[in-house]
Scaffold this active site. Sequence first.
Site, PDB file in Angstrom:
ATOM      1  CG  ASP A   9      24.369   9.871  14.634  1.00 18.98           C
ATOM      2  OD1 ASP A   9      23.996  11.057  14.678  1.00 18.98           O
ATOM      3  OD2 ASP A   9      24.859   9.341  13.621  1.00 18.98           O
ATOM      4  CG  ASP A 106      24.471  14.357  15.202  1.00 15.37           C
ATOM      5  OD1 ASP A 106      25.661  14.109  14.931  1.00 15.37           O
ATOM      6  OD2 ASP A 106      23.518  13.842  14.598  1.00 15.37           O
ATOM      7  CD  GLU A 107      28.473  10.648  15.096  1.00 19.72           C
ATOM      8  OE1 GLU A 107      29.182   9.646  15.091  1.00 19.72           O
ATOM      9  OE2 GLU A 107      28.541  11.546  14.234  1.00 19.72           O
TER      10      GLU A 107
END
Length: 397
Positions: A9, A106-107
């Site tokens: 993350d 974003d993960e």
Amino acid sequence: MDTPIIHVDMDAFFAAVEMRDNPELRGKPVIIGGDPRRDVRSVVSTASYEARKYGIHSAMPLIQAWRLCPQGVFMRGNMQKYAAVSQQIMQVFQRYTPLVEPISIDEAFLDVRGCERLFGPPQEIARAIRQAVAEETGLTCSVGVAANKFLAKLASDLDKPDGLTVIPSNQVEEILHPLPVGKLWGVGERTGDKLREMGIDTIGQLALLDKSLLTAAFGKLGEHLWHLARGLDERRVVTSHGVKSVSRETTFAQDVRDEDEIRATLLDLSEDVARRLRKKGLTAGTVTVKLRFGNFKTITRQGSLSAPAALTKPIYTRAVELWEKAATGGRGLRLLGVGASNLNRHGGSQQLTLFAEPDDGREQIIAETMDQLSARYGKDVVRRAAVLKTKQDDDSR
Ligand code: TTP
Ligand code: MG
């Protein structure tokens, strides 16, 4: 570790990208979401760790953030740029394992089973990924390594920002049990309050409860919590490889003739399909609507999109056109479905078409925010049109 899972993350993602590209911003409280003087209704997308010290966090009204930190640097943000970095990091992950499941911009989860021979043990892979992300994007991320998705995600959060946490299988309870129940996946504000009313503050206290007691109090969620409190989670890492179409359909309890209701249902279905596409990092080139009449006669209509899309609007617009063209002439509908096919990874040349229309930047931000919220609180928490129906999943392979 039975199935080593890595969760990555990025730290303060949108803000970090802006700070990377503008050194003057470094060390300052940066708030992404808009100009509080103009975008009075906007909320905070994210805030730099410096801004978080003032109590600012995602989803907070921008005005409130401004009050907390009037000297902060407030910015609108640039989705194209963030989406490009997102692809860059996902491509880094792909170099270490083909089993990558992006879960938001974003993960991602990575299943690194069987990758040891090439890259070393899981924590070594995690370290290499952090280094590659830093070198290739100039950004930091936080990484968790554990035996399942729940624990890996929990781990990545334990030492944020710029951290690497491994939860070895023999230390699961030791790490998990002192944490507050809110850390359990699926425990939002309401469930958290209810648990605390029952005198349950920590995961360890929850783990002492009987499964039957938990199911009596929380139904299916209770059973799920019972497993999580023991560090058990069976969910697999799901990639989008080989998915040929994504579709959703709704069967009505009674035949529906009302055109507004049909449009609302098409919107609802399109939204689901678009969300699933984004979740899998795919775009669709073709939309299909499926119509079943009261007499069970079923027809499908298919049409292409002007540009590959993973957003609700183009899919919905095409679905409505297809339904209108099918001229059902007031016949009652028993079932309505929306499908997307002709799928592509939204990488390379496809990337910019996500934002091809002028107002799509906004649409994309709405989509991302909704994805985030539904990932956190369940998919029915945010709905453009609140038409909740039973839907059938159908990811054809
Ligand atoms: P997060 O990973 O939740 O947050 P973050 O990366 O900014 O910070 P952290 O270090 O805690 O991980 O979300 C990723 C991006 O998604 C975030 O930078 C902005 C966007 N986002 C929104 O636009 N709205 C939201 O409500 C959330 C939670 C995120
Ligand atoms: Mg993040």
